[in-house]
Design an enzyme around this catalytic site. Structure first.
Site, PDB file in Angstrom:
ATOM      1  N   HIS A 193       4.141   3.169   1.467  1.00  0.00           N
ATOM      2  CA  HIS A 193       2.869   2.693   1.572  1.00  0.00           C
ATOM      3  C   HIS A 193       1.767   3.311   0.843  1.00  0.00           C
ATOM      4  CE1 HIS A 193       3.112   6.305   4.277  1.00  0.00           C
ATOM      5  NE2 HIS A 193       1.628   6.315   3.839  1.00  0.00           N
ATOM      6  N   ASP A 195      -2.028   4.498   1.055  1.00  0.00           N
ATOM      7  CA  ASP A 195      -3.024   4.801   1.969  1.00  0.00           C
ATOM      8  C   ASP A 195      -4.381   3.868   2.406  1.00  0.00           C
ATOM      9  OD1 ASP A 195      -1.635   6.967   2.818  1.00  0.00           O
ATOM     10  OD2 ASP A 195      -2.826   8.643   1.550  1.00  0.00           O
ATOM     11  N   HIS A 342       3.910   5.844  -1.374  1.00  0.00           N
ATOM     12  CA  HIS A 342       4.653   7.085  -0.765  1.00  0.00           C
ATOM     13  C   HIS A 342       5.295   6.838   0.262  1.00  0.00           C
ATOM     14  CE1 HIS A 342       0.628   7.990   0.556  1.00  0.00           C
ATOM     15  NE2 HIS A 342       1.275   8.300   1.529  1.00  0.00           N
ATOM     16  N   ARG A 358      -4.837  16.286   4.754  1.00  0.00           N
ATOM     17  CA  ARG A 358      -4.838  15.417   3.774  1.00  0.00           C
ATOM     18  C   ARG A 358      -6.595  15.160   3.491  1.00  0.00           C
ATOM     19  NH1 ARG A 358      -2.922   9.929   4.630  1.00  0.00           N
ATOM     20  NH2 ARG A 358      -5.227   9.264   4.824  1.00  0.00           N
TER      21      ARG A 358
END
Length: 384
Positions: A193, A195, A342, A358
């Site tokens: 995916h 983000d 990722h 993150r």
């Protein structure tokens, strides 16, 4: 992973965020606040308990407003003299994708160094910086650093450090029961995916830093979507240009609700081009991912499913344009969410905590530049 923050629609790169609407105490809307540290009995083995996740069901954010993004990699010095001094070392992880850097402290970079960081990450797609002090900074200082690269995005469903909704947390306990639950309806942990691509302005230069991790396992894999595009035939590239795909956040929100989780902002879906152009490098990249891309606009369902299925399989099996980053203490991994996808690798059952944070600056709305036909390769002439 994460979405974004509700902000005042001001035409600046880092528009101030709006204060979330809190439910009135005692009202039907006022609900629970879940804290991992409380679930651990007030005592925890976490190395950074101030970063343990909290889910506040009272916080609600309005829809995101457009903002003007400044691409810092666009005019950066390509010699990287302010980012990579002579005392630093940069090593390629694979020929096309990924690098590892030592001898650089990200938190000390000048504005010129940050601009060059944006360009390096756009070129190499993902860069692991070792021996960083990010985890030890006051949380607001880490956010101030990340905010240089774009407006902070607040995820609608993830946990965050209490008082800092702009931080998206990744937290697993590594128990066998959690592992078995995760794989209950799947055969592999792989979930490619990019983000929150359902946002009108998905993230760009993105930062992930670690607090605790297993001795072995828990790596993150990345795939280079520029190289995935480059591997396609000229005829298919030409056909993909002009097509758009639907990216949806509804499934993520419903998944959180079904588990009793938070939904801070009502879900959206957005149409983006199948092929997007990076503003700093001019490279074209596939912009599809299995996490959020649902269908191709203008095609019948069978056609959409077939083409989208091919593209997702093409991305997922491209081991020659993928890279696996192994986490180590004090590591910060920086990637460009516009040109990569990722997947976390859930492969340990030792009970060791995997805990990361993150920072997710948003970037420009995806756009594509016209397709330029490529010369057909000339057949080789056999010579005795």
């Amino acid at each position: 992973m994460a979405p974004s923050i509700a902000e005042i629609p001001e035409k600046t790169e880092n528009a101030p965020i709006t204060v979330p609407v809190k439910a009135v105490e005692g009202s039907a809307e006022a609900t629970k606040i879940r804290r991992v540290i409380e679930e651990e009995g007030g005592k925890t083995t976490a190395s950074y308990p101030n970063y343990l996740p909290v889910w506040d069901h009272n916080e609600k954010y309005p829809v995101l407003e457009p903002f003007e993004h400044v691409e810092h990699g666009l005019n950066a010095d390509p010699t990287f003299k302010d980012l990579l001094p002579s005392s630093s070392k940069i090593t390629k992880l694979t020929p096309s994708t990924g690098s590892e850097v030592t001898g650089v402290q990200l938190s000390k970079l000048s504005a010129a160094g940050k601009d060059q960081l944006a360009l390096l990450v756009a070129q190499r797609k993902v860069v692991a910086f070792r021996d960083q002090d990010f985890a030890d900074l006051p949380i607001q200082e880490a956010l101030d650093f990340g905010g240089y690269f774009g407006r902070h995005h607040i995820h609608p469903t993830s946990g965050n450090p209490e008082g800092y909704p702009e931080i998206h947390l990744v937290h697993r306990d590594g128990s066998k029961s959690e592992f078995e639950s995760f794989l209950a309806n799947r055969n592999s942990a792989v979930g490619w995916h990019s983000d929150v691509t359902y946002e009108q302005q998905p993230p760009g230069t993105t930062f992930l830093y670690i607090f605790d991790g297993p001795e072995a396992g828990g790596d993150t894999a990345f795939v280079n979507q520029v190289e995935a595009y480059n591997r396609l035939s000229p005829a298919l590239k030409e056909r993909l240009h002009g097509l758009k795909a639907v990216h949806s956040g509804f499934e993520q929100a419903e998944g959180s609700r079904s588990r009793g989780g938070v939904v801070r902002r009502e879900p959206v879906q957005t149409e983006h081009p199948l092929v997007r152009t990076h503003p700093a490098t001019g490279e074209k990249a596939l912009f599809v991912n299995g996490g959020f891309t649902r269908s191709i606009v203008g095609l019948r369902k069978e056609e959409s499913d077939a083409l989208l299925g091919f593209l997702l399989n093409h991305v997922g099996r491209g081991i020659d344009y993928q890279v696996r980053v192994r986490w180590a203490p004090k590591t910060v991994v920086v990637w460009d969410n516009r040109v990569t996808a990722h997947s976390a690798i859930v492969d340990w059952i030792t009970g060791e905590r995997r805990h990361l944070a993150r920072i997710t600056p948003q970037a420009e709305r995806p756009y594509e530049t016209p397709y330029v036909s490529e010369p057909e390769p000339k057949p080789e002439v056999f010579k005795a």
